[in-house]
Design a protein around this motif. Structure first.
Motif, PDB file in Angstrom:
ATOM      1  N   THR A   1      35.666 -46.588 -41.782  1.00  0.00           N
ATOM      2  CA  THR A   1      36.440 -45.562 -41.076  1.00  0.00           C
ATOM      3  C   THR A   1      36.124 -44.161 -41.590  1.00  0.00           C
ATOM      4  OG1 THR A   1      38.330 -45.881 -42.553  1.00  0.00           O
ATOM      5  CG2 THR A   1      38.340 -47.092 -40.469  1.00  0.00           C
TER       6      THR A   1
ATOM      7  N   CYS B   1      36.562 -51.811 -44.685  1.00  0.00           N
ATOM      8  CA  CYS B   1      37.185 -51.119 -43.546  1.00  0.00           C
ATOM      9  C   CYS B   1      37.443 -49.654 -43.877  1.00  0.00           C
ATOM     10  CB  CYS B   1      38.494 -51.796 -43.154  1.00  0.00           C
ATOM     11  SG  CYS B   1      38.269 -53.365 -42.333  1.00  0.00           S
TER      12      CYS B   1
ATOM     13  N   GLU C   1      45.564 -46.786 -43.888  1.00  0.00           N
ATOM     14  CA  GLU C   1      44.824 -47.627 -44.835  1.00  0.00           C
ATOM     15  C   GLU C   1      45.525 -47.698 -46.183  1.00  0.00           C
ATOM     16  OE1 GLU C   1      41.004 -45.781 -44.797  1.00  0.00           O
ATOM     17  OE2 GLU C   1      40.382 -46.827 -42.974  1.00  0.00           O
TER      18      GLU C   1
END
Length: 123
Positions: free
Chosen positions: A57, A53, A74
């Motif tokens: 991103t 992820c 994050e």
């Protein structure tokens, strides 16, 4: 406190602690490799998913402010997961070892009883 678990067939001995698991905490920041080595594949894949992820991103068309916010989110998620894994790491590892046939080296000892109580493991 240190607890030893032994595999009765191979006589392999694993030592783990009932305190905070620093290896599990740091594993979040090194791609979950220690979790896979410990046989905790689900936790390892969670960490891999977090890293994927983060990678995805990085390629999103965000403004610099949006990228900063996404990076902070994050990082906070990773730190949260690391703390949870650090708190529960030894328990998860001990339960994984029990499933794989290991047992407490001194099952009737005070340390084993304290570990069972702390980790909610039936006798």
């Amino acid at each position: 406190m240190k607890i030893q678990m032994v595999n009765p067939t191979t006589k392999d001995i694993r030592t783990l602690t009932t305190e905070f698991d620093w290896v599990a905490l740091l594993s979040v920041f090194i791609f979950g490799i220690p979790h896979f080595l410990r046989g905790l594949a689900m936790q390892g894949w969670i960490i891999v998913g977090l890293n994927v992820c983060s990678l995805v991103t990085a390629f999103l068309p965000l403004t610099p402010d949006g990228m900063l916010i996404m990076s902070i989110v994050e990082l906070l998620i990773s730190i949260g997961v690391a703390i949870v894994f650090g708190l529960k790491g030894s328990e998860q590892y001990a339960k994984s070892l029990l499933v794989r046939g290991y047992g407490f080296r001194n099952p009737d000892g005070e340390l084993a009883q304290a570990a069972r109580t702390k980790w909610s493991i039936a006798t």
